[in-house]
Motif scaffolding. Structure first.
Motif, PDB file in Angstrom:
ATOM      1  N   GLY A 393       0.803  -1.220   0.000  1.00  0.00           N
ATOM      2  CA  GLY A 393       0.000   0.000   0.000  1.00  0.00           C
ATOM      3  C   GLY A 393       0.829   1.259   0.000  1.00  0.00           C
ATOM      4  O   GLY A 393       0.432   2.251   0.621  1.00  0.00           O
ATOM      5  N   LEU A 394       1.966   1.204  -0.667  1.00  0.00           N
ATOM      6  CA  LEU A 394       2.824   2.395  -0.810  1.00  0.00           C
ATOM      7  C   LEU A 394       3.251   2.934   0.561  1.00  0.00           C
ATOM      8  O   LEU A 394       3.310   4.146   0.789  1.00  0.00           O
ATOM      9  CB  LEU A 394       2.106   3.497  -1.608  1.00  0.00           C
ATOM     10  N   LEU A 395       3.564   2.035   1.509  1.00  0.00           N
ATOM     11  CA  LEU A 395       3.724   2.454   2.907  1.00  0.00           C
ATOM     12  C   LEU A 395       5.050   3.158   3.177  1.00  0.00           C
ATOM     13  O   LEU A 395       5.102   4.140   3.914  1.00  0.00           O
ATOM     14  CB  LEU A 395       3.543   1.253   3.840  1.00  0.00           C
ATOM     15  N   GLY A 396       6.139   2.656   2.566  1.00  0.00           N
ATOM     16  CA  GLY A 396       7.447   3.272   2.822  1.00  0.00           C
ATOM     17  C   GLY A 396       7.483   4.701   2.297  1.00  0.00           C
ATOM     18  O   GLY A 396       7.954   5.619   2.967  1.00  0.00           O
ATOM     19  N   SER A 397       6.925   4.913   1.114  1.00  0.00           N
ATOM     20  CA  SER A 397       6.922   6.273   0.547  1.00  0.00           C
ATOM     21  C   SER A 397       5.905   7.146   1.274  1.00  0.00           C
ATOM     22  O   SER A 397       6.111   8.351   1.441  1.00  0.00           O
ATOM     23  CB  SER A 397       6.613   6.216  -0.956  1.00  0.00           C
TER      24      SER A 397
END
Ligand SMILES: [Zn+2]
Length: 564
Positions: A393-397
């Motif tokens: 879910g695009l968590l790091g960015s």
């Protein structure tokens, strides 16, 4: 491969629409001035297919076990990236003197493969875990459940004031379970909902956010391959451990149960409710639509295994050469993570993610190597940010964009690399979200020097601009560029590109079969990386920040961000 030699242009390029190659669809704004500095030859020479393939081989090896966040595969991947950045002599990118930004994640695994029960009076229907439906909870709790929760069909579940669209019409659906369609309503009027381009309203993430907004107990999306843009097999992947950023409220404000039901099960549900799926789906595509209580309840209990981990973004920095501009940044991103070891498919359970995204991560290393090779770095600083948990879910960015190491108001642009071209040189480059910002002008100029053109997304209905890490920068206002391989392959039949894409989506996308193929040809990727290098270098030397186009959905956030 032909290296662009026509780089004898003046440092500043005044864009006169006339000089654009005819096929270029970039809506260039005449008079926009962009930097056109010549990229040092030593940097271009530093990008080569051999190094690129070596890094892909390392990252996509079985020994990295599919690079799942929170696994031994993460440890090996992060150590490799850090080692590469160090060996290149790049500075630690975090202000704490390390190459690491910790990303606190919570991992939730549904361990009981529960049955979902639909009931109407004495009639019940059991839906089988993974076969008929998938579900998860974002609640950081040992269990989450629906107990005879009333099902309400809310069409596309969308509230879009700019399109005078409201699927709820003031109906209170708190505590209910919402049955929703994915994507945007398919309207004849192409001025609405982006025409055939999927808007953020069409993204599955938006649908679950609507469930939270309306305090629903559950949200079940109906899976339709065309409308979702991927087969049910991809959705089934969500039965593995799901990660989320650790939030203060432990995600209790989200719906208890989120998931998908297969199209067949949706049709059976509507029949059970005495309704017809097709006719209600047609009704949902009209502004007059109002929520339809189905008179059926849903019950399920998810038992969870929970764990919290510190996953890691890896970040390195090349300091700019201009004292006045070096505290401004161009950020290259590529996610290092993939799905780890999961469900066996054709006897293989390691999700190597060679294209997605060992290739993009190797591209990030290639960018770093090129910039390091420059005798004089560009004026602004360059960040190389390899983020975690994109597949979750695009968590790091998201974590970086919400807790940036360097101020976003000083972040001039983001260039993201997610799946590089592995099928050979092309005469074009696909730009997802073409028309969004002045970064297109940089891309268009660099492409023209390669005698190439830019092309819009071939599948705008799939909402790709919302599906990778640049989106989190864009959401915060930073102009973000999301390239994809071109589709016109040199020396190949006209439909070769489409054929390869369809093959990839059907067989490899998020499957263990996403592995290095003997037929791979990375010369196209090197061509694209040259272009990304040229863009970043020029933006890092430019006299002004690139901007979002007038009327673009992210421009307001940027204006607010840059306000003194
Ligand atoms: Zn990816």
């Amino acid at each position: 491969m032909l290296r662009p030699t026509a780089r004898l242009l003046l440092p500043f390029l005044a864009l006169a629409a006339a000089c654009q190659p005819a096929a270029d669809k970039t809506p260039a704004v005449a008079g926009t001035t962009i930097n056109a500095d010549v990229v040092p030859a030593e940097a271009i020479a530093a990008i080569d297919t051999a190094t690129l393939m070596n890094n892909i081989r390392v990252l996509a090896a079985d020994s990295l076990m599919g690079r799942q966040p929170g696994s031994a595969g993460e440890d090996k991947t992060v150590a490799y990236l850090e080692g590469q950045f160090k060996a290149m002599g790049l500075k630690p990118g975090n202000t704490d003197g390390t190459y690491i930004q910790k990303v606190p994640l919570v991992g939730i695994t549904v361990k009981n493969a529960p049955t979902l029960t639909f009931a109407k009076g004495a009639t019940t229907k059991q839906l089988k875990w993974r076969t008929d439906y998938v579900a998860w909870t974002k609640h950081v709790a040992p269990s989450a459940s629906l107990d005879k929760s009333e099902l309400v069909f809310v069409g596309y579940g969308t509230e879009a004031p700019e399109y005078k669209w409201d699927d709820y019409k003031g109906v209170d659906v708190a505590g209910k379970t919402l049955v929703m369609l994915v994507n945007d309503p398919p309207l004849a009027d192409t001025t609405q909902f982006g025409g055939n381009r999927m808007t953020y309203y069409g993204r599955w993430t938006y649908k679950y956010e609507q469930g939270m907004k309306h305090k629903a107990a559950g949200v079940l999306l109906v899976h339709q391959t065309e409308r979702a843009g991927y087969p049910f097999a991809v959705v089934q992947g969500k039965t593995a451990e799901q990660f989320d950023l650790v939030t203060p409220d432990k995600n209790m404000s989200r719906a208890s149960v989120e998931g998908w039901i297969s199209l067949d099960q949706a049709k059976a549900l509507f029949t059970m409710a005495g309704q017809n799926f097709d006719s209600l789906q047609a009704k949902a595509a009209t502004p007059a639509f109002t929520p339809v209580p189905l008179g059926v309840t849903a019950s399920v209990k998810l038992d969870n295994t929970l764990r919290t981990i510190d996953s890691r973004n890896v970040v390195a920095k090349l300091e700019g050469s201009d004292a006045a501009l070096k505290d401004e940044y161009v950020v290259y991103t590529a996610h290092w993570d993939h799905f780890g070891v999961g469900e066996k498919v054709n006897g293989d359970s390691i999700y190597n993610g060679a294209a997605d995204n060992a290739s993009g991560t190797a591209g990030l290393l290639a960018m770093a190597k090129a910039y390091v090779a420059m005798k004089t770095p560009p004026k602004r600083s360059i960040l190389f940010l390899s983020v975690t948990a994109e597949e979750q879910g695009l968590l790091g960015s998201q974590y970086y964009a919400v807790t940036p190491i360097y101020p976003l108001a000083k972040t001039v642009a983001n260039i993201n690399m997610d799946v590089l071209d592995t099928w050979g040189p092309t005469s074009d480059l696909t730009v997802i979200g073409l028309g969004n910002s002045e970064l297109d002008d940089y891309a268009s100029a660099a492409a023209a020097e390669q005698k190439r053109t830019l092309r819009p997304d071939a599948e705008p209905e799939k909402g790709f601009y919302y599906r990778s890490d640049h989106f989190n920068f864009a959401k915060q206002g930073v102009p973000a560029f999301d390239p994809e391989p071109g589709i016109t392959f040199i020396g190949k039949p006209a439909d070769y590109g489409k054929q390869k894409r369809d093959e990839y989506t059907a067989k490899d996308y998020h499957q263990p079969q996403d592995e290095i193929k003997p037929t791979w040809d990375m010369t196209g990727a090197v061509q694209d990386l040259d272009l990304f290098l040229t863009m970043g270098y020029r933006v890092a030397n430019a006299s002004k920040f690139p901007e979002w186009r007038a009327g673009n959905e992210f421009r307001a956030a940027r204006e607010k961000q840059l306000k003194p």
